[in-house]
Scaffold this motif. Structure first.
Motif, PDB file in Angstrom:
ATOM      1  N   VAL A  61       4.987 -21.466  42.590  1.00 48.56           N
ATOM      2  CA  VAL A  61       5.652 -22.784  42.595  1.00 48.56           C
ATOM      3  C   VAL A  61       4.612 -23.856  42.918  1.00 48.56           C
ATOM      4  CG1 VAL A  61       7.277 -24.230  43.907  1.00 48.56           C
ATOM      5  CG2 VAL A  61       7.988 -21.968  43.087  1.00 48.56           C
ATOM      6  N   ARG A  62       3.824 -23.606  43.962  1.00 43.55           N
ATOM      7  CA  ARG A  62       2.816 -24.603  44.348  1.00 43.55           C
ATOM      8  C   ARG A  62       1.763 -24.766  43.239  1.00 43.55           C
ATOM      9  NH1 ARG A  62       1.010 -25.286  49.912  1.00 43.55           N
ATOM     10  NH2 ARG A  62       0.555 -27.416  49.644  1.00 43.55           N
ATOM     11  N   ARG A  63       1.235 -23.635  42.739  1.00 47.94           N
ATOM     12  CA  ARG A  63       0.123 -23.721  41.786  1.00 47.94           C
ATOM     13  C   ARG A  63       0.567 -24.400  40.488  1.00 47.94           C
ATOM     14  NH1 ARG A  63      -2.087 -18.256  41.371  1.00 47.94           N
ATOM     15  NH2 ARG A  63      -2.244 -18.540  43.598  1.00 47.94           N
ATOM     16  N   PHE A  64       1.753 -24.063  39.985  1.00 45.95           N
ATOM     17  CA  PHE A  64       2.220 -24.670  38.733  1.00 45.95           C
ATOM     18  C   PHE A  64       2.581 -26.132  38.952  1.00 45.95           C
ATOM     19  CE2 PHE A  64       2.582 -20.282  37.228  1.00 45.95           C
ATOM     20  CZ  PHE A  64       2.089 -20.422  35.942  1.00 45.95           C
ATOM     21  N   HIS A  65       3.139 -26.456  40.118  1.00 43.62           N
ATOM     22  CA  HIS A  65       3.464 -27.861  40.408  1.00 43.62           C
ATOM     23  C   HIS A  65       2.179 -28.700  40.428  1.00 43.62           C
ATOM     24  CE1 HIS A  65       5.061 -31.436  42.362  1.00 43.62           C
ATOM     25  NE2 HIS A  65       4.063 -31.335  43.227  1.00 43.62           N
ATOM     26  N   GLU A  66       1.178 -28.208  41.157  1.00 39.46           N
ATOM     27  CA  GLU A  66      -0.069 -28.974  41.269  1.00 39.46           C
ATOM     28  C   GLU A  66      -0.735 -29.107  39.899  1.00 39.46           C
ATOM     29  OE1 GLU A  66      -2.201 -27.015  44.449  1.00 39.46           O
ATOM     30  OE2 GLU A  66      -1.020 -28.061  45.995  1.00 39.46           O
ATOM     31  N   ALA A  67      -0.657 -28.048  39.085  1.00 40.57           N
ATOM     32  CA  ALA A  67      -1.251 -28.099  37.746  1.00 40.57           C
ATOM     33  C   ALA A  67      -0.493 -29.082  36.853  1.00 40.57           C
ATOM     34  CB  ALA A  67      -1.245 -26.705  37.126  1.00 40.57           C
ATOM     35  N   ALA A  68       0.845 -29.112  36.991  1.00 42.71           N
ATOM     36  CA  ALA A  68       1.639 -30.040  36.184  1.00 42.71           C
ATOM     37  C   ALA A  68       1.309 -31.481  36.565  1.00 42.71           C
ATOM     38  CB  ALA A  68       3.136 -29.754  36.372  1.00 42.71           C
ATOM     39  N   GLU A  70      18.190 -20.315  38.648  1.00 43.09           N
ATOM     40  CA  GLU A  70      18.856 -21.227  39.609  1.00 43.09           C
ATOM     41  C   GLU A  70      18.104 -21.231  40.937  1.00 43.09           C
ATOM     42  OE1 GLU A  70      23.490 -20.360  38.203  1.00 43.09           O
ATOM     43  OE2 GLU A  70      22.701 -19.383  40.000  1.00 43.09           O
ATOM     44  N   GLY A  71      17.740 -20.034  41.397  1.00 41.04           N
ATOM     45  CA  GLY A  71      17.059 -19.911  42.688  1.00 41.04           C
ATOM     46  C   GLY A  71      15.703 -20.589  42.677  1.00 41.04           C
ATOM     47  N   ILE A  72      14.971 -20.429  41.579  1.00 46.55           N
ATOM     48  CA  ILE A  72      13.645 -21.073  41.510  1.00 46.55           C
ATOM     49  C   ILE A  72      13.806 -22.591  41.488  1.00 46.55           C
ATOM     50  CG2 ILE A  72      11.600 -21.393  40.057  1.00 46.55           C
ATOM     51  CD1 ILE A  72      11.796 -18.403  39.339  1.00 46.55           C
ATOM     52  N   ALA A  73      14.823 -23.079  40.793  1.00 50.84           N
ATOM     53  CA  ALA A  73      15.068 -24.534  40.786  1.00 50.84           C
ATOM     54  C   ALA A  73      15.387 -25.015  42.207  1.00 50.84           C
ATOM     55  CB  ALA A  73      16.204 -24.869  39.826  1.00 50.84           C
ATOM     56  N   LEU A  74      16.189 -24.247  42.950  1.00 47.40           N
ATOM     57  CA  LEU A  74      16.505 -24.619  44.343  1.00 47.40           C
ATOM     58  C   LEU A  74      15.250 -24.564  45.216  1.00 47.40           C
ATOM     59  CD1 LEU A  74      19.846 -22.628  44.709  1.00 47.40           C
ATOM     60  CD2 LEU A  74      19.610 -25.129  44.775  1.00 47.40           C
ATOM     61  N   ALA A  75      14.441 -23.513  45.021  1.00 47.94           N
ATOM     62  CA  ALA A  75      13.211 -23.374  45.809  1.00 47.94           C
ATOM     63  C   ALA A  75      12.253 -24.524  45.491  1.00 47.94           C
ATOM     64  CB  ALA A  75      12.545 -22.029  45.514  1.00 47.94           C
ATOM     65  N   TYR A  76      12.197 -24.902  44.233  1.00 50.89           N
ATOM     66  CA  TYR A  76      11.309 -26.003  43.844  1.00 50.89           C
ATOM     67  C   TYR A  76      11.782 -27.318  44.484  1.00 50.89           C
ATOM     68  CZ  TYR A  76       8.451 -29.050  40.893  1.00 50.89           C
ATOM     69  OH  TYR A  76       7.562 -29.995  40.450  1.00 50.89           O
ATOM     70  N   GLY A  77      13.096 -27.491  44.552  1.00 52.00           N
ATOM     71  CA  GLY A  77      13.645 -28.683  45.232  1.00 52.00           C
ATOM     72  C   GLY A  77      13.221 -28.697  46.695  1.00 52.00           C
ATOM     73  N   ASP A  78      13.248 -27.532  47.342  1.00 56.73           N
ATOM     74  CA  ASP A  78      12.813 -27.416  48.742  1.00 56.73           C
ATOM     75  C   ASP A  78      11.327 -27.737  48.850  1.00 56.73           C
ATOM     76  OD1 ASP A  78      12.891 -26.345  51.570  1.00 56.73           O
ATOM     77  OD2 ASP A  78      11.555 -24.863  50.672  1.00 56.73           O
ATOM     78  N   TYR A  79      10.536 -27.232  47.920  1.00 58.73           N
ATOM     79  CA  TYR A  79       9.093 -27.491  47.938  1.00 58.73           C
ATOM     80  C   TYR A  79       8.835 -29.006  47.820  1.00 58.73           C
ATOM     81  CZ  TYR A  79       4.266 -27.737  46.459  1.00 58.73           C
ATOM     82  OH  TYR A  79       2.944 -28.077  46.368  1.00 58.73           O
ATOM     83  N   LEU A  80       9.565 -29.665  46.919  1.00 52.17           N
ATOM     84  CA  LEU A  80       9.350 -31.111  46.726  1.00 52.17           C
ATOM     85  C   LEU A  80       9.774 -31.892  47.973  1.00 52.17           C
ATOM     86  CD1 LEU A  80      10.551 -31.559  43.027  1.00 52.17           C
ATOM     87  CD2 LEU A  80       8.196 -31.535  43.880  1.00 52.17           C
ATOM     88  N   ARG A  81      10.870 -31.466  48.610  1.00 52.74           N
ATOM     89  CA  ARG A  81      11.370 -32.154  49.816  1.00 52.74           C
ATOM     90  C   ARG A  81      10.409 -32.010  50.987  1.00 52.74           C
ATOM     91  NH1 ARG A  81      16.167 -30.442  48.294  1.00 52.74           N
ATOM     92  NH2 ARG A  81      15.981 -28.487  49.452  1.00 52.74           N
ATOM     93  N   SER A 120       6.753 -21.868  35.488  1.00 54.20           N
ATOM     94  CA  SER A 120       6.070 -22.876  34.684  1.00 54.20           C
ATOM     95  C   SER A 120       7.091 -23.822  34.040  1.00 54.20           C
ATOM     96  CB  SER A 120       5.249 -22.143  33.620  1.00 54.20           C
ATOM     97  OG  SER A 120       4.731 -23.029  32.704  1.00 54.20           O
ATOM     98  N   ASP A 121       8.146 -23.236  33.485  1.00 51.75           N
ATOM     99  CA  ASP A 121       9.178 -24.002  32.798  1.00 51.75           C
ATOM    100  C   ASP A 121       9.944 -24.908  33.781  1.00 51.75           C
ATOM    101  OD1 ASP A 121      10.419 -24.508  30.378  1.00 51.75           O
ATOM    102  OD2 ASP A 121      12.138 -23.235  30.952  1.00 51.75           O
ATOM    103  N   VAL A 122      10.312 -24.324  34.947  1.00 52.54           N
ATOM    104  CA  VAL A 122      11.111 -25.091  35.929  1.00 52.54           C
ATOM    105  C   VAL A 122      10.319 -26.295  36.444  1.00 52.54           C
ATOM    106  CG1 VAL A 122      12.132 -25.007  38.256  1.00 52.54           C
ATOM    107  CG2 VAL A 122      12.608 -23.169  36.625  1.00 52.54           C
ATOM    108  N   VAL A 123       9.022 -26.140  36.662  1.00 51.90           N
ATOM    109  CA  VAL A 123       8.247 -27.264  37.220  1.00 51.90           C
ATOM    110  C   VAL A 123       7.675 -28.165  36.117  1.00 51.90           C
ATOM    111  CG1 VAL A 123       7.603 -25.810  39.189  1.00 51.90           C
ATOM    112  CG2 VAL A 123       5.927 -26.242  37.416  1.00 51.90           C
ATOM    113  N   GLY A 124       7.861 -27.783  34.843  1.00 51.18           N
ATOM    114  CA  GLY A 124       7.426 -28.646  33.747  1.00 51.18           C
ATOM    115  C   GLY A 124       5.931 -28.587  33.460  1.00 51.18           C
ATOM    116  N   PHE A 125       5.331 -27.415  33.642  1.00 51.02           N
ATOM    117  CA  PHE A 125       3.910 -27.257  33.319  1.00 51.02           C
ATOM    118  C   PHE A 125       3.780 -26.976  31.812  1.00 51.02           C
ATOM    119  CE2 PHE A 125       0.337 -24.193  32.736  1.00 51.02           C
ATOM    120  CZ  PHE A 125      -0.707 -25.061  33.018  1.00 51.02           C
ATOM    121  N   LYS A 126       2.832 -27.653  31.165  1.00 49.68           N
ATOM    122  CA  LYS A 126       2.750 -27.534  29.693  1.00 49.68           C
ATOM    123  C   LYS A 126       1.530 -26.750  29.205  1.00 49.68           C
ATOM    124  CE  LYS A 126       6.218 -30.464  29.032  1.00 49.68           C
ATOM    125  NZ  LYS A 126       7.428 -29.770  29.391  1.00 49.68           N
ATOM    126  N   GLY A 127       0.652 -26.324  30.127  1.00 51.21           N
ATOM    127  CA  GLY A 127      -0.599 -25.689  29.689  1.00 51.21           C
ATOM    128  C   GLY A 127      -0.479 -24.183  29.496  1.00 51.21           C
TER     129      GLY A 127
END
Ligand code: GFB
Length: 337
Positions: A188-195, A297-308, A255-262
């Motif tokens: 989650v962190r690595r794909f978010h930072e890359a995105a 669903e869970g990854i989307a929730l976890a990603y929301g927690d990461y962003l918060r 990758s898909d949930v956080v919107g990474f395109k590479g």
């Protein structure tokens, strides 16, 4: 006997990912007498402190969700911490729960207790039928000792100490440390930072071929309350989803949930760990419990927690692991042999 709304309930590890999810679930269920001291208020590796706490508070129900945990790299780097601290936490908590007459204790183990080459899906009776996965053997041995502590107290003293074996977990309050966390929060962190950086490529450890099963931690918490209220043994109980996917498939969803395109690259010089550890859930399903949150669903929730939280979760992760590497106050530091 079920927990009552005013039962004295101790959640050991209440500031960690699993313990905080159990607390949320208990609060939602109307339980009012919750005991959840932080690790600075109660050090569970300190036997006298744990004894004092139990004698003062006399918890009736104990969720033993405290542990020093980490991903494949942390397990390989800090094996002494993983085995020592977990044995101490378990011994102290289980002994004190016995000494003060707790009505019931639920110990949380891990799917890594099973033999590396266990037939899949893994049934509870495969425990101790073969060698363990070497990357997390010290942690697994500590968790197996926890199971045997519970069983031994039950056999010798008639206590009601039950053990649940969760699959790989993730969710709010996870450890997003890029080196020491588990694969899902690390990705989650690595794909978010890359995105964010519009990077062309993300590297994922290993071949991408190992298969893993992931359970959202709020589902685990629900299962823990269910088992505390409904299950009196005998034997350990697997807790999971009954579905697994390759690390490559997991990376594609993150990758898909956080919107990474590479592109996604696999670094096969990093360890894969155990090839597969899919739990057989016949026992849990027969008892009447099933998970509800899908992986996406869970990854989307976890990603929301990461962003918060910005990936900063107090009480978990590398800080607490590394702190334990320092000699304790008053401890004798022996020279190497
Ligand atoms: O979650 P994880 O560290 O632990 O790794 P285990 C799972 C898989 O993900 C391995 C791959 O095949 C890793 O090579 N992976 C890919 C990554 N990229 C990464 C990354 O960036 N970080 C991490 N950590 N892995 C743990 C045990 O085993 O399972 C614990 O070490 C515990 O003791 C836990 O039992 C549930 O699933 O291999």
């Amino acid at each position: 006997m079920s927990m009552q709304s005013d039962s004295r309930i101790f959640v050991a590890g209440g500031s960690g990912m699993v313990g905080s999810a159990i607390l949320r679930r208990l609060q939602a269920g109307g339980h009012t007498h919750l005991l959840a001291p932080s690790s600075s208020e109660l050090d569970l590796t300190d036997q006298s402190a744990v004894r004092r706490f139990f004698h003062a508070e006399r918890p009736e129900y104990v969720f033993l969700a405290a542990a020093v945990v980490g991903g494949i790299h942390a397990n390989a780097t800090y094996p002494a911490d993983f085995i020592t601290s977990n044995l101490e936490i378990q011994m102290n908590t289980i002994q004190s729960a016995f000494a003060t007459g707790a009505t019931k204790l639920l110990f949380l183990g891990s799917s890594c207790i099973y033999p590396r080459d266990a037939p899949q899906p893994i049934r509870e009776e495969y425990l101790l039928t073969g060698p363990l996965e070497p990357t997390n053997e010290p942690y697994a041995v500590a968790k197996i000792a926890g199971i045997k502590l519970c069983e031994s107290f039950n056999r010798q003293f008639g206590t009601n100490f039950v053990s649940a074996m969760p699959t790989n977990l993730y969710g709010p309050n996870d450890n997003y440390d890029p080196m020491n966390g588990h694969v899902l929060p690390a990705l989650v962190r690595r794909f978010h930072e890359a995105a964010q950086a519009k990077a062309a490529e993300v590297t994922v450890w290993g071949t991408g071929e190992p298969r893993r099963e992931f359970l959202y931690v709020d589902d685990l918490a629900d299962a823990c309350l269910f088992l505390m209220n409904e299950y009196d043994g005998p034997g350990i109980v697997n807790v999971g989803t009954g579905e697994d996917q390759t690390i490559a498939e997991l990376a594609a969803v993150v990758s898909d949930v956080v919107g990474f395109k590479g592109r996604i690259r696999f670094d096969a010089s990093k360890p894969d760990g155990t090839p597969r550890k899919l739990l057989d859930l016949s026992k849990l399903h027969a008892l009447g419990w099933r998970h509800t949150t899908t992986l996406r669903e869970g990854i989307a929730l976890a990603y929301g927690d990461y962003l918060r939280t910005g990936g900063r979760t107090p009480g978990t992760g590398v800080d607490s692991v590394e702190a334990r590497l320092q000699p304790r106050a008053g401890a004798e530091v022996l020279p190497p042999p």
